[in-house]
Enzyme design. Structure first.
Site, mmCIF file in Angstrom:
data_model
loop_
_atom_site.group_PDB
_atom_site.id
_atom_site.type_symbol
_atom_site.label_atom_id
_atom_site.label_comp_id
_atom_site.label_asym_id
_atom_site.label_seq_id
_atom_site.Cartn_x
_atom_site.Cartn_y
_atom_site.Cartn_z
ATOM 1 C CG ASP A 28 94.248 -10.790 147.741
ATOM 2 O OD1 ASP A 28 94.847 -10.080 148.575
ATOM 3 O OD2 ASP A 28 93.022 -10.698 147.527
ATOM 4 C CG HIS A 45 102.921 -7.499 153.099
ATOM 5 N ND1 HIS A 45 101.938 -7.928 152.232
ATOM 6 C CD2 HIS A 45 102.383 -6.445 153.772
ATOM 7 C CE1 HIS A 45 100.867 -7.153 152.364
ATOM 8 N NE2 HIS A 45 101.103 -6.249 153.293
ATOM 9 C CB SER A 73 97.250 -2.545 142.571
ATOM 10 O OG SER A 73 96.653 -1.901 143.684
ATOM 11 C CB SER A 74 97.744 2.144 140.051
ATOM 12 O OG SER A 74 96.635 1.446 139.529
ATOM 13 C CD1 TRP A 77 99.901 4.141 144.283
ATOM 14 C CD2 TRP A 77 101.531 4.360 145.808
ATOM 15 N NE1 TRP A 77 101.099 3.914 143.654
ATOM 16 C CE2 TRP A 77 102.121 4.051 144.555
ATOM 17 C CE3 TRP A 77 102.362 4.546 146.916
ATOM 18 C CZ2 TRP A 77 103.497 3.917 144.395
ATOM 19 C CZ3 TRP A 77 103.731 4.421 146.746
ATOM 20 C CH2 TRP A 77 104.293 4.101 145.497
ATOM 21 C CG LEU A 139 110.240 -17.336 134.012
ATOM 22 C CD1 LEU A 139 108.975 -17.965 133.431
ATOM 23 C CD2 LEU A 139 110.292 -17.579 135.519
ATOM 24 N NE ARG A 196 92.081 -11.387 144.323
ATOM 25 C CZ ARG A 196 91.893 -10.082 144.240
ATOM 26 N NH1 ARG A 196 91.445 -9.556 143.125
ATOM 27 N NH2 ARG A 196 92.132 -9.291 145.274
ATOM 28 C CG LEU A 203 89.642 -9.991 136.759
ATOM 29 C CD1 LEU A 203 89.507 -9.743 135.256
ATOM 30 C CD2 LEU A 203 90.513 -11.220 137.006
HETATM 31 C C1 IPE Z 1 95.297 -6.841 144.353
HETATM 32 O O1 IPE Z 1 95.025 -7.215 145.645
HETATM 33 C C2 IPE Z 1 96.661 -6.206 144.256
HETATM 34 C C3 IPE Z 1 97.802 -7.077 144.459
HETATM 35 C C4 IPE Z 1 97.740 -8.367 144.692
HETATM 36 C C5 IPE Z 1 99.085 -6.439 144.359
HETATM 37 P P1 IPE Z 1 94.240 -6.258 146.663
HETATM 38 O O2 IPE Z 1 94.188 -7.008 147.945
HETATM 39 O O3 IPE Z 1 94.863 -4.910 146.685
HETATM 40 O O4 IPE Z 1 92.816 -6.133 145.974
HETATM 41 P P2 IPE Z 1 91.394 -5.766 146.596
HETATM 42 O O5 IPE Z 1 91.564 -4.437 147.268
HETATM 43 O O6 IPE Z 1 91.050 -6.831 147.585
HETATM 44 O O7 IPE Z 1 90.465 -5.755 145.431
HETATM 45 C C1 IPE Z 2 98.410 -9.157 148.888
HETATM 46 O O1 IPE Z 2 97.998 -9.409 150.184
HETATM 47 C C2 IPE Z 2 99.644 -8.291 148.848
HETATM 48 C C3 IPE Z 2 99.435 -6.971 148.255
HETATM 49 C C4 IPE Z 2 98.304 -6.477 147.848
HETATM 50 C C5 IPE Z 2 100.606 -6.147 148.111
HETATM 51 P P1 IPE Z 2 97.021 -8.426 150.958
HETATM 52 O O2 IPE Z 2 97.835 -7.448 151.730
HETATM 53 O O3 IPE Z 2 96.039 -7.825 150.041
HETATM 54 O O4 IPE Z 2 96.321 -9.457 151.954
HETATM 55 P P2 IPE Z 2 94.812 -9.500 152.407
HETATM 56 O O5 IPE Z 2 93.962 -9.413 151.184
HETATM 57 O O6 IPE Z 2 94.611 -8.319 153.310
HETATM 58 O O7 IPE Z 2 94.685 -10.806 153.128
HETATM 59 MG MG MG Z 3 94.173 -8.350 149.461
#
Ligand code: IPE
Ligand code: IPE
Ligand code: MG
Length: 248
Positions: A28, A45, A73-74, A77, A139, A196, A203
């Site tokens: 994240d 990204h 994540s699901s 989207w 791995l 995390r 989570l």
């Molecule tokens: C969780 O992160 C999903 C991934 C890291 C792929 P998010 O950034 O989507 O989660 P929330 O929305 O802050 O809970």
């Molecule tokens: C995690 O970074 C990547 C994915 C969820 C795919 P974020 O895009 O959630 O980054 P923040 O949370 O906005 O900083």
């Molecule tokens: Mg995020």
């Protein structure tokens, strides 16, 4: 067991002396990393994909058995169509470019999540990568794609419901093992350490069942700044934990 018994049953407590076998990371903070640099989210990204590359290599070098990374994540989207398409584009680029390198490094690519929800060419790329690396043993690199723990459990429960309806299974036969056998992670080692990044402490629908007795580590590092050193620090932290599994 009497109250005077001094030594616990040897199986009741696992020490962390041997280090984690299976580490999972909620990657994240890409968006915040980009924002701090006045860059578009996609730049975060992109930098995040580079962090994946170095962290996977480091995990193999450190002798982990499995590294599971939450890539999409699901619920992701729900982001703008532009961001979703940037993320899918990066996944496409990563798979095209990195599978050969994974293979050279003896790394087996796998996925969890409902990949049938991805675009057709991405499904093919994922399947090709999994197939090409399937004999590697150094791995297991597990990408969580269109993954949600609740969705995973719904799929497992539906499968059990069908088995019960057909008479192949009785309701009394359902136990944690029957459920575990139907989760996407069924042939992975138990989850030892769940990390995390970015300072969030939740989570977000990741590995909810598997985290039952995992050690949790929340670090402030934004995902694009994560690397082998950060992974080594996380593993060192894990080494200070005492796992009890309810045993004492
Ligand atoms: C969780 O992160 C999903 C991934 C890291 C792929 P998010 O950034 O989507 O989660 P929330 O929305 O802050 O809970
Ligand atoms: C995690 O970074 C990547 C994915 C969820 C795919 P974020 O895009 O959630 O980054 P923040 O949370 O906005 O900083
Ligand atoms: Mg995020």
């Amino acid at each position: 067991m009497t109250g005077l018994s001094a030594s616990p049953a040897p199986t009741a407590v696992a020490t962390t002396a041997t280090g984690p076998r299976h580490v999972a990371i909620i990657m994240d903070g890409n968006g915040r990393w980009a924002k701090r640099r006045f860059l578009p989210r996609v730049a975060g990204h992109r930098a995040g994909a580079e962090a994946v590359r170095v962290t996977v290599k480091a995990a193999a070098d450190m002798g982990l058995q499995a590294l599971t990374l939450y890539a999409f994540s699901s619920e992701n989207w729900r982001r703008s169509s532009e961001e979703v398409s940037d993320l899918m584009g990066l996944l496409r680029h990563y798979l095209r470019k990195e599978v050969a390198e994974l293979d050279r490094n003896g790394i087996r690519l796998r996925t969890i999540g409902d990949i049938s929800g991805l675009e057709g060419d991405l499904i093919d790329l994922v399947r090709d990568g999994v197939e090409r690396t399937k004999d590697n043993r150094r791995l297991d690199f597990v990408l969580a794609l269109n993954y949600g723990a609740q969705d995973e459990m719904v799929r497992a429960i539906r499968d059990i419901a069908l088995a019960v309806r057909s008479g192949a299974m009785a309701p009394e036969d359902i136990d944690p093992t029957t459920i575990e056998a139907r989760l996407d992670t069924s042939d992975l080692p138990p989850l030892d350490l769940l990390i995390r990044t970015s300072g969030e402490r939740r989570l977000s629908n990741f590995l909810l069942w598997q985290a039952a007795y995992a050690e949790l580590l929340f670090v402030d590092t934004l995902w694009p700044d994560f690397d082998g050193k950060a992974l080594a620090a996380a593993i060192a932290d894990f080494g200070t934990r005492e796992r009890r599994f309810g045993g004492r």
